[in-house]
Design an enzyme around this catalytic site. Structure first.
Site, PDB file in Angstrom:
ATOM      1  N   HIS A  29      -4.327  13.192  -1.948  1.00  0.00           N
ATOM      2  CA  HIS A  29      -5.028  11.915  -1.835  1.00  0.00           C
ATOM      3  C   HIS A  29      -6.493  12.008  -2.272  1.00  0.00           C
ATOM      4  O   HIS A  29      -7.104  10.994  -2.565  1.00  0.00           O
ATOM      5  CB  HIS A  29      -5.057  11.463  -0.370  1.00  0.00           C
ATOM      6  N   GLY A  34       0.493  11.978  11.568  1.00  0.00           N
ATOM      7  CA  GLY A  34       0.587  13.414  11.336  1.00  0.00           C
ATOM      8  C   GLY A  34      -0.757  13.959  10.876  1.00  0.00           C
ATOM      9  O   GLY A  34      -1.251  14.960  11.386  1.00  0.00           O
ATOM     10  N   ALA A  35      -1.344  13.277   9.908  1.00  0.00           N
ATOM     11  CA  ALA A  35      -2.629  13.699   9.364  1.00  0.00           C
ATOM     12  C   ALA A  35      -3.254  12.543   8.585  1.00  0.00           C
ATOM     13  O   ALA A  35      -2.583  11.562   8.282  1.00  0.00           O
ATOM     14  CB  ALA A  35      -2.445  14.892   8.438  1.00  0.00           C
ATOM     15  N   MET A  36      -4.540  12.685   8.286  1.00  0.00           N
ATOM     16  CA  MET A  36      -5.259  11.605   7.602  1.00  0.00           C
ATOM     17  C   MET A  36      -6.211  12.200   6.571  1.00  0.00           C
ATOM     18  O   MET A  36      -6.929  13.148   6.852  1.00  0.00           O
ATOM     19  CB  MET A  36      -6.022  10.778   8.661  1.00  0.00           C
ATOM     20  N   GLU A  79       0.531   6.436  -1.014  1.00  0.00           N
ATOM     21  CA  GLU A  79       1.449   7.239  -0.205  1.00  0.00           C
ATOM     22  C   GLU A  79       2.645   7.751  -1.004  1.00  0.00           C
ATOM     23  O   GLU A  79       3.106   8.862  -0.787  1.00  0.00           O
ATOM     24  CB  GLU A  79       1.899   6.451   1.026  1.00  0.00           C
ATOM     25  N   ASN A 134      -9.080  11.504   5.247  1.00  0.00           N
ATOM     26  CA  ASN A 134     -10.503  11.173   5.170  1.00  0.00           C
ATOM     27  C   ASN A 134     -11.179  12.093   4.153  1.00  0.00           C
ATOM     28  O   ASN A 134     -11.012  13.311   4.203  1.00  0.00           O
ATOM     29  CB  ASN A 134     -11.179  11.368   6.526  1.00  0.00           C
ATOM     30  N   GLU A 138      -7.923   4.278   8.996  1.00  0.00           N
ATOM     31  CA  GLU A 138      -6.880   3.644   8.201  1.00  0.00           C
ATOM     32  C   GLU A 138      -5.844   3.042   9.164  1.00  0.00           C
ATOM     33  O   GLU A 138      -5.525   3.659  10.182  1.00  0.00           O
ATOM     34  CB  GLU A 138      -6.173   4.647   7.290  1.00  0.00           C
ATOM     35  N   HIS A 172      -0.134  17.217   1.008  1.00  0.00           N
ATOM     36  CA  HIS A 172      -0.116  15.753   0.910  1.00  0.00           C
ATOM     37  C   HIS A 172      -1.531  15.184   1.039  1.00  0.00           C
ATOM     38  O   HIS A 172      -1.977  14.401   0.198  1.00  0.00           O
ATOM     39  CB  HIS A 172       0.794  15.188   2.005  1.00  0.00           C
ATOM     40  N   GLU A 173      -2.229  15.576   2.079  1.00  0.00           N
ATOM     41  CA  GLU A 173      -3.557  14.990   2.301  1.00  0.00           C
ATOM     42  C   GLU A 173      -4.516  15.366   1.174  1.00  0.00           C
ATOM     43  O   GLU A 173      -5.347  14.567   0.753  1.00  0.00           O
ATOM     44  CB  GLU A 173      -4.129  15.419   3.659  1.00  0.00           C
TER      45      GLU A 173
HETATM   46  N1  BES Z   1      -2.758   8.064   5.085  1.00  0.00           N
HETATM   47  C1  BES Z   1      -1.778   8.657   5.912  1.00  0.00           C
HETATM   48  C2  BES Z   1      -2.107   8.590   7.383  1.00  0.00           C
HETATM   49  C3  BES Z   1      -1.854   7.235   8.013  1.00  0.00           C
HETATM   50  C4  BES Z   1      -0.585   6.834   8.321  1.00  0.00           C
HETATM   51  C5  BES Z   1      -2.894   6.386   8.310  1.00  0.00           C
HETATM   52  C6  BES Z   1      -0.363   5.590   8.887  1.00  0.00           C
HETATM   53  C7  BES Z   1      -2.675   5.146   8.854  1.00  0.00           C
HETATM   54  C8  BES Z   1      -1.416   4.731   9.157  1.00  0.00           C
HETATM   55  C9  BES Z   1      -1.578  10.139   5.554  1.00  0.00           C
HETATM   56  O1  BES Z   1      -1.893  10.461   4.249  1.00  0.00           O
HETATM   57  C10 BES Z   1      -0.123  10.424   5.728  1.00  0.00           C
HETATM   58  O2  BES Z   1       0.648   9.923   4.985  1.00  0.00           O
HETATM   59  N2  BES Z   1       0.238  11.234   6.736  1.00  0.00           N
HETATM   60  C11 BES Z   1       1.616  11.538   7.043  1.00  0.00           C
HETATM   61  C12 BES Z   1       1.955  12.962   6.690  1.00  0.00           C
HETATM   62  C13 BES Z   1       2.487  13.134   5.312  1.00  0.00           C
HETATM   63  C14 BES Z   1       2.841  14.583   5.035  1.00  0.00           C
HETATM   64  C15 BES Z   1       3.656  12.246   5.002  1.00  0.00           C
HETATM   65  C16 BES Z   1       1.795  11.373   8.526  1.00  0.00           C
HETATM   66  O3  BES Z   1       0.823  11.102   9.209  1.00  0.00           O
HETATM   67  O4  BES Z   1       2.913  11.531   8.991  1.00  0.00           O
HETATM   68 ZN    ZN Z   2      -0.594   9.941   2.799  1.00  0.00          ZN
END
Ligand code: BES
Ligand code: ZN
Length: 873
Positions: free
Chosen positions: A316, A276-278, A335, A280, A142, A312-313
């Site tokens: 999704h 932070g995390a993804m 998001e 998938n 992503e 959060h993840e």
């Molecule tokens: N889908 C995002 C990860 C992401 C962020 C992919 C930017 C590509 C570009 C994931 O669900 C996400 O939002 N992660 C957050 C953590 C969340 C608790 C807000 C992050 O990575 O900080």
């Molecule tokens: Zn997210």
């Protein structure tokens, strides 16, 4: 207002793929070479040809495609030319003849390719141990990096089934979205694992992880197996994350009224990870600090962070993965919703954490502060290319989107909202949807005009301020209150577009603590109340959950200050009110002294979240007065303000068991007391730090505070002590504490050392932005950090441009937005005029706006602030 008519479509946007060929199924094999940092791959894509085509267009970037072939039924169709367009990130295969779809003749394209296993944490990338030895590989696709991993139709609505095969060294663990189906051991010490086919899904959700891993696991109520994977030696650190996942999965199953869609869920902590995390599908990936906690070193802050990210993840997996946005313009659906849902899940699992109040303090206030710039974007923001898409992962999308969800939930009731969400997820199962589709389902499920209300918040930038005025009637003394809306811009300027919102207007008052709501869709709203002394205070935006500010009348402010003193307002309203006051003073609607008067009413406050807002407000004024001879008065005032609460809480844990808000408040109070120079606190911190360095225990909940105070006020030699701590631990939570603390040093020479350290081999590329953010927002180090950024611009770009979460953009914004002089403004402006980078423009424009408005605020209220502190410190 109809933004749709300007919107790009696949037909008009040159970056988008034609729709005459759609992917149905990918068979994808990948083979990473961990010695040479390359990978090879092979993909067969079964295609649906919808209309006659003479060329096939796919996304591909930085890939070398060395075999290509197209079959149509039994026949091979000759590909006459393969042409890359690097700027558009596409590859076109020209065919020797036009092919026409015949349902009985399957069409498939077969490609072999190779690429670099890069070190930029995007696409297919390599991971390292602490000695920089390569220990594995992972994908981060992503938003638009699947095209760096394999040639594909890399748009969220081009869903297809994926059958993944990985060819890897036999001693490593290989994971993908689905469980393994077969494993073949090859003669060369490798194994080939084929995974089960996925449901139809978007390319950005595909994932592979290859590394030496160990794991722990459990099963949820419906026997879905959940596992947490870590690098060797850390699996027990995954217990808490596993506990959250085991709770959240059945929570969402009930909330959405839909079973978890896959046969397994893995959560993997990766040593190198940009964001932070993804999410998938079936294979969530995390940076270590967002998933792992050493059970011997549990801290409230780390637990809350891990719970948030895991919840959060997982949210999704239904909202986002099973039903996906049609195009990135609707990213907020993903998001914003997950940010809202994460709060619901964590609040239910840990009721004592008061997660809903933190939602207001972080997401509502975060959105209010992000969406008030002239350069703010609408929540539904048209985007056309990868740079614009990347830029959209920001506070407006996350927090703004989550607040919009909260507003509509409040308007419909939690049950009505969940019902509409379920209807939406069922109607668009394994498919794609737009913002309006959600409004339609929510509206139909509840018989309410959802679209009308919400569009005003998602389709235009910003949000309103309500200007209150009041009149007492001569006849019976009743007060008539008038509210008038206009766009709120943080520097007080007017918006010529004269936007208007449909505001779910609510209030509570001394007389009636049950929120009363009406829909305000006109410019003005007027209502009558009993005479002022009888009706008492009135607070709009109950629960402070909606996107608007209120500029009260002087009498209303006074009554509200009284309400604060007598502890009559709920937590969320207390913190929201204070935030409104400071934002309004920044914008010039009220004097800063008025906001400070209100602040003085919070002396007996006991809520952690309210104190974070108080701390932020004092910090902001302190930064604004940087260099002013009166600054010491602010410190004096702040010490007096934080003293009672710090005294009450003390350094050591009390006899009774504490809940997180209390634990966090202790650390915050001590941090502030020390920050503003209270000597005893500073000495105690240094003492505790020195003992810890020698091997004594130090409460993990106070460790950040102790580290930061030690750097902020201690000897320069503590830099070396910090390095010792950094080196002796493998715990990422601890390493991050050090990185944050290093940002607090005040001595020029040490700051320079810290900056050099930030780009050294010792700091993982994923962590450099954490350190730079902290040191860049330190008033004493801001200028040096900015010089450092300019000097190392090329390296920063090479490393981070395109990386997850625009980490470089954050650094730029945090560092520059705090400048307060014309000289700095010119310098920043000049630099960015000469160094334009796609995907950072909006953040930079906002930073410049912020510097200008800091200057204006200072010019307008400096005397006023000085005078206030002279009388009140
Ligand atoms: N889908 C995002 C990860 C992401 C962020 C992919 C930017 C590509 C570009 C994931 O669900 C996400 O939002 N992660 C957050 C953590 C969340 C608790 C807000 C992050 O990575 O900080
Ligand atoms: Zn997210």
């Amino acid at each position: 207002m109809n933004p749709d008519k300007n919107r790009q479509t696949p037909q008009t946007n040159p970056y988008r793929l034609p729709r005459n060929v759609m992917p149905k199924e990918y068979s994808l094999s990948l083979k990473p070479d961990l010695e040479n940092f390359t990978f090879t791959g092979e993909v067969v894509i079964v295609l649906n040809v919808n209309s006659p085509v003479s060329e096939i267009v796919l996304n591909a970037l930085d890939l070398d495609i060395y075999v290509y072939q197209l079959t149509h039924g039994e026949r091979d169709i000759h590909i006459t030319e393969m042409a890359f367009d690097k700027e558009k990130e596409i590859v076109t295969f020209k065919l020797s003849e036009t092919i026409i779809h015949k349902p009985w003749l399957p069409t498939a394209i077969w490609l072999r390719f190779r690429g670099e296993l890069n070190d930029k944490m995007q696409g297919f990338y390599r991971m390292h141990d602490k000695n920089k030895k390569v220990i594995g590989a992972a994908t981060q696709l992503e938003a638009t990096d699947a095209r760096r991993c394999f040639p594909c139709f890399d748009e969220p609505d081009m869903k297809a089934v994926f059958c993944v095969t990985l060819d890897v060294p036999a001693n490593l663990t290989a994971l993908s979205n689905m469980p393994a189906e077969h494993t073949h051991h090859l003669s060369n010490g490798h194994k080939r694992i084929s995974f089960k086919p996925t449901p139809p899904m978007s390319t950005y959700l595909l994932a592979c992880v290859i590394a030496e891993l160990e794991s722990i696991g459990g099963r949820d109520r419906k026997a879905v197996p959940i596992r947490v994977y870590t690098t060797p030696g850390k699996k027990e650190w995954g217990r808490f994350g596993l506990k959250v996942a085991l709770y959240a999965l059945p929570f969402y199953t009930d909330y959405y009224q839909i079973d978890y869609p896959l046969p397994k869920l893995d959560l993997v902590a990766l040593p190198d990870f940009a964001a932070g995390a993804m999410e998938n599908w079936g294979l969530e990936t995390f940076r270590e600090s967002a998933l792992l906690i050493n059970p011997a070193e549990m801290s409230a802050a780390a637990m809350e962070r891990v719970a948030d990210v895991v919840a959060h993840e997982l949210a999704h997996h239904w909202f986002g993965n099973r039903t996906t946005m049609q195009w990135w313009t609707h990213l907020w659906l993903n998001e914003g919703f997950a940010t809202f849902a994460e709060m619901l899940a964590v609040a239910k699992q840990f009721p004592k954490w008061k997660r809903q109040v933190r939602f207001v303090a972080e997401d509502v206030l975060g959105a209010l502060h992000d969406m008030d710039k002239k350069n703010s974007h609408a929540i539904e923001q048209d985007v056309k290319n990868p740079a614009e898409i990347r830029e959209l992962f920001d506070t407006t999308t996350y927090s703004g989107g989550s607040v919009v969800c909260g507003m509509i939930e409040q308007y419909l009731s939690p049950e009505g909202f969940a019902k509409g969400v379920n209807q939406y997820l069922e109607r668009y199962a394994y498919a794609n949807a737009e913002t309006n589709d959600l409004w339609r389902e929510l509206g139909e499920a509840n018989g309410k005009p959802v679209e009308k209300i919400m569009s005003s918040y998602t389709r235009q930038p910003g949000y309103p301020v309500l200007l209150a005025s009041e009149k007492d009637l001569i006849l019976d003394g009743d007060r008539v209150i008038t509210l008038e809306q206009k766009r709120f811009v943080f520097d007080g300027s007017d918006d010529s577009a004269e936007l208007k919102w449909n505001i779910p207007l609510g209030y509570i008052s001394k007389q009636n603590r049950n929120p009363y709501f009406v829909l305000m869709s006109d410019q003005k709203y007027m209502f009558a109340m009993r005479p002022p002394e009888e009706s008492g205070w009135i607070k709009f935006n109950p629960g402070h959950s909606a996107l608007y500010r209120v500029a009260y009348t002087p009498r209303m402010w006074e009554q509200l200050a009284d309400a604060i003193r007598h502890h009559e307002l709920p937590e969320a309203d207390r913190l929201g009110l204070l935030d409104d006051a400071f934002a309004l003073s920044h914008a010039g609607y009220i004097k800063t002294s008025d906001a400070l008067n209100l602040l003085s009413a919070y002396k007996n406050e006991d809520s952690f979240c309210v104190w974070t807002v108080i701390s932020g407000a004092v910090g902001m004024i302190n930064s604004l007065l940087r260099g002013d001879p009166n600054q010491s008065r602010i410190a004096q005032f702040a010490r007096k303000l934080f003293e009672p609460i710090a005294a009450k809480m003390s350094w050591d844990k009390p006899g009774h068991p504490e809940e997180n808000p209390e634990i966090l408040l202790r650390a915050l109070a001590i941090r502030n007391l020390g920050r503003y120079g209270e000597m005893e606190t500073i000495l105690e911190a240094v003492l505790r730090f020195t003992a810890y360095l020698k091997g004594d225990p130090l409460d993990p909940d106070l460790r950040q505070t102790v580290f930061s105070l030690t750097c902020e006020h201690g000897e320069n030699s503590f830099f070396d002590s910090m390095m010792q701590i950094y080196d002796r631990t493998d715990d990422h939570q601890e390493k991050i504490r050090v990185l944050r603390a290093l940002g607090a040093f005040k001595d020029e020479n040490v700051i320079k050392k810290v900056l050099a350290f930030s780009l050294s081999d010792k700091v993982r590329a994923q962590d450099t932005p954490i350190l730079l953010n902290n040191i860049g927002s330190n008033d004493t180090a801001r200028k040096l950090t900015w010089e450092f950024i300019k000097e190392n611009w090329e390296e920063l770009l090479r490393r981070y441009h395109g990386g997850g979460f625009g980490s470089i953009t954050r650094v730029l914004q945090d560092t520059t937005s705090g400048f307060v002089t014309a000289e700095d403004l010119n310098d920043v402006e000049k630099f960015f005029n000469e160094h334009r980078v796609p995907g950072t423009e909006r953040a930079i424009a906002q930073s410049l706006e912020e510097i200008r408005s800091n200057m204006a605020w200072r010019a307008r209220d400096l005397e006023n602030i000085r005078e206030w502190f002279a009388n009140n410190a």
